[in-house]
Motif scaffolding. Structure first.
Motif, mmCIF file in Angstrom:
data_model
loop_
_atom_site.group_PDB
_atom_site.id
_atom_site.type_symbol
_atom_site.label_atom_id
_atom_site.label_comp_id
_atom_site.label_asym_id
_atom_site.label_seq_id
_atom_site.Cartn_x
_atom_site.Cartn_y
_atom_site.Cartn_z
ATOM 1 N N ALA A 14 0.718 -0.979 -0.010
ATOM 2 C CA ALA A 14 0.185 0.078 0.013
ATOM 3 C C ALA A 14 0.997 1.280 -0.102
ATOM 4 O O ALA A 14 0.517 1.962 -0.571
ATOM 5 C CB ALA A 14 -0.957 -0.184 1.275
ATOM 6 N N GLN A 15 1.995 1.242 0.815
ATOM 7 C CA GLN A 15 2.750 2.532 0.637
ATOM 8 C C GLN A 15 3.458 2.624 -0.540
ATOM 9 O O GLN A 15 3.741 3.845 -0.816
ATOM 10 C CB GLN A 15 3.868 2.301 2.006
ATOM 11 N N MET A 16 3.749 1.583 -1.330
ATOM 12 C CA MET A 16 4.291 2.032 -2.609
ATOM 13 C C MET A 16 3.377 2.606 -3.698
ATOM 14 O O MET A 16 3.606 3.286 -4.386
ATOM 15 C CB MET A 16 4.632 0.362 -3.142
ATOM 16 N N LEU A 17 1.963 2.094 -3.489
ATOM 17 C CA LEU A 17 1.040 2.511 -4.065
ATOM 18 C C LEU A 17 0.673 4.072 -3.928
ATOM 19 O O LEU A 17 0.510 4.795 -4.737
ATOM 20 C CB LEU A 17 -0.270 1.824 -4.137
ATOM 21 N N GLY A 25 -1.092 9.366 2.530
ATOM 22 C CA GLY A 25 -1.571 8.341 3.437
ATOM 23 C C GLY A 25 -2.973 7.724 3.088
ATOM 24 O O GLY A 25 -3.647 8.115 2.189
ATOM 25 N N TRP A 26 -3.437 6.838 3.732
ATOM 26 C CA TRP A 26 -4.712 5.960 3.494
ATOM 27 C C TRP A 26 -5.441 5.887 4.669
ATOM 28 O O TRP A 26 -4.769 4.914 5.749
ATOM 29 C CB TRP A 26 -4.357 4.867 2.514
ATOM 30 N N PRO A 59 0.362 5.601 6.468
ATOM 31 C CA PRO A 59 0.983 6.754 6.191
ATOM 32 C C PRO A 59 1.934 6.490 4.611
ATOM 33 O O PRO A 59 2.373 4.934 4.726
ATOM 34 C CB PRO A 59 2.085 7.352 7.312
ATOM 35 N N ARG A 60 2.394 7.366 4.075
ATOM 36 C CA ARG A 60 3.091 6.942 2.840
ATOM 37 C C ARG A 60 4.548 6.482 3.281
ATOM 38 O O ARG A 60 5.070 5.582 2.600
ATOM 39 C CB ARG A 60 3.287 8.397 1.848
ATOM 40 N N SER A 61 5.035 6.802 4.342
ATOM 41 C CA SER A 61 6.247 6.326 4.974
ATOM 42 C C SER A 61 6.023 6.231 6.434
ATOM 43 O O SER A 61 5.325 7.001 7.012
ATOM 44 C CB SER A 61 7.507 6.953 4.652
ATOM 45 N N SER A 144 -8.073 -1.808 -5.702
ATOM 46 C CA SER A 144 -7.982 -2.697 -6.882
ATOM 47 C C SER A 144 -6.703 -3.291 -6.934
ATOM 48 O O SER A 144 -6.443 -4.782 -7.231
ATOM 49 C CB SER A 144 -8.388 -1.987 -8.283
ATOM 50 N N GLU A 145 -5.699 -2.513 -7.065
ATOM 51 C CA GLU A 145 -4.311 -3.076 -7.140
ATOM 52 C C GLU A 145 -3.852 -3.903 -6.001
ATOM 53 O O GLU A 145 -3.229 -4.871 -6.175
ATOM 54 C CB GLU A 145 -3.357 -1.553 -7.192
#
Length: 414
Positions: A14-17, A25-26, A59-61, A144-145
């Motif tokens: 998820a962080q890569m996406l 973030g998600w 978070p993204r990272s 989806s990914e």
């Protein structure tokens, strides 16, 4: 070094996406398991059976965090950090602390509710996040990914289910011929036979087989309920779905049309050929898009098919979506549908995913056809019809049997 858990692996993916999408973030939110995305993210490895709202921040990272009501805290064991909140004020303080430096985040909602299947973020939480000056975008393509793409193991399990469905359909004419000899063959007796054979092959389904005779097939949502008798000269529509009886096994699905005689009525044959031609038009559209390295949105594929059918003045007969993604917990998955009828599917059809494609056409009080077959979209963007295809209505008589060849599972590139 200990291996990471499946949940931790999904967090890294998820962080890569998020990095690729330039998102900070998600945020996933759930209350009484009402967010299917949340449930799929943690299940089946880590089911979270809790009573009160919980929130998952990726978070993204950095480290992901599960925010949970203190009344549920003792019931959750998780490989990631878990924090408890004690009141709505504490919860909001946590949110502000976690999201404060973010500019754009993803969550489960759909613009104008075009895709209700992904709309789980409630308006109150949306306004709370927006009050921090944060833009919220849909997580639809991340979902989806991350949760709908298949591994090599998924693909093998799907191909097993696909081969079982084809084998059953190839044996069905003999079963029908034998059953007609004593005049006791009905829709439900054929349905019971199909269920027993699925079980024999180690497959299960959450969608009972549909066996529909003559005018029963003309209603889009008909089931094998009235148990109409089957006779020579009848038309029979069979709709089958199954998955291997193992955890995390994707479904396969197909539909087949049979006429118990030499020559089906011309109107029925023409309707079937229109459905088959429409399916080919939709597949050609997808292949052309892939050839030009353009992505496909679910609604676009459905619209191409719907416009083609309308040109033939059969638009009113097409009262369903063109197709849907294939899931593991149910036949209909969380991924993009081929749909511009029930919803305006804005998600991208991603590589390494499985779905089915029709269409189904119904002429009320007459008959209906369904050309549905399962499709796998490979990593290279190639389309494989994993449950084969029916090019004409299968016909057979008392004196003439029909041979339906078993299509060997294609060599599918991953």
């Amino acid at each position: 070094m200990s291996a990471i858990s499946p949940v931790e692996s999904r967090i890294l993916q998820a962080q890569m996406l998020l990095e690729e999408s330039s998102l900070d973030g998600w945020l996933l939110c759930s209350y009484k398991s009402r967010n299917d995305v949340f449930v799929h993210f943690f299940s089946p490895e880590l089911p979270l059976n809790v009573e009160f709202p919980l929130y998952f921040w990726i978070p993204r990272s950095g480290s992901a965090l599960l925010l949970i009501d203190e009344r549920d805290f003792s019931f959750v064991e998780c490989p990631i950090e878990v924090r408890a909140y004690s009141s709505w004020r504490k919860r909001n303080e946590f949110f502000e602390s976690l999201l404060g430096s973010s500019i754009r985040i993803a969550s489960e909602f759909s613009f104008k509710s075009f895709v209700p299947q992904i709309s789980f973020l409630d308006a109150g939480l949306y306004t709370l996040v927006r009050s921090f000056g944060i833009e919220v975008v849909s997580s639809e393509d991340i979902v989806s990914e991350l949760l709908q793409t298949w591994t090599q193991t998924h693909l093998k399990k799907h191909l097993f289910a696909a081969s079982v469905l084809q084998r059953i359909c190839s044996s069905l004419p003999k079963k029908i011929s034998d059953g007609l000899s004593d005049g006791s063959l009905t829709e439900t007796s054929i349905q019971s036979y199909l269920i027993s054979v699925l079980n024999k092959y180690g497959c299960v389904t959450n969608v009972p087989p549909r066996v529909l005779v003559n005018e029963h097939s003309s209603y889009p949502f008909a089931r094998s309920l009235d148990s109409m008798y089957v006779h020579w000269g009848d038309y029979l529509l069979v709709d089958l779905s199954c998955r291997k009886q193992e955890e995390d096994s994707p479904y396969a699905t197909l539909s087949r049309s049979f006429f118990l005689g030499d020559n089906p009525p011309s109107e029925l044959s023409n309707l079937f050929f229109l459905g088959k031609k429409t399916q080919n038009v939709a597949l050609d559209f997808m292949r052309e898009r892939r050839r030009d390295r353009h992505s496909c949105l679910g609604w676009e594929v459905d619209r191409v098919a719907r416009d083609f059918i309308s040109l033939a003045d059969f638009g009113e007969s097409f009262r369903s979506s063109l197709g849907y993604s294939l899931g593991t917990q149910s036949c209909v998955g969380l991924g993009p549908a081929l749909d511009d009828f029930y919803c305006h599917e804005t998600r991208t059809i991603v590589n390494r995913s499985g779905f089915c494609i029709g269409p189904a056409l119904h002429v009320q009080d007459a008959w209906g056809i369904d050309t549905k077959t399962s499709i796998y979209l490979s990593n290279e963007g190639d389309l494989f019809l994993t449950t084969g295809e029916q090019t004409e209505i299968y016909t057979f008589t008392k004196d003439r049997e029909i041979y339906i060849p078993l299509e060997s599972s294609p060599v599918v590139s991953f």
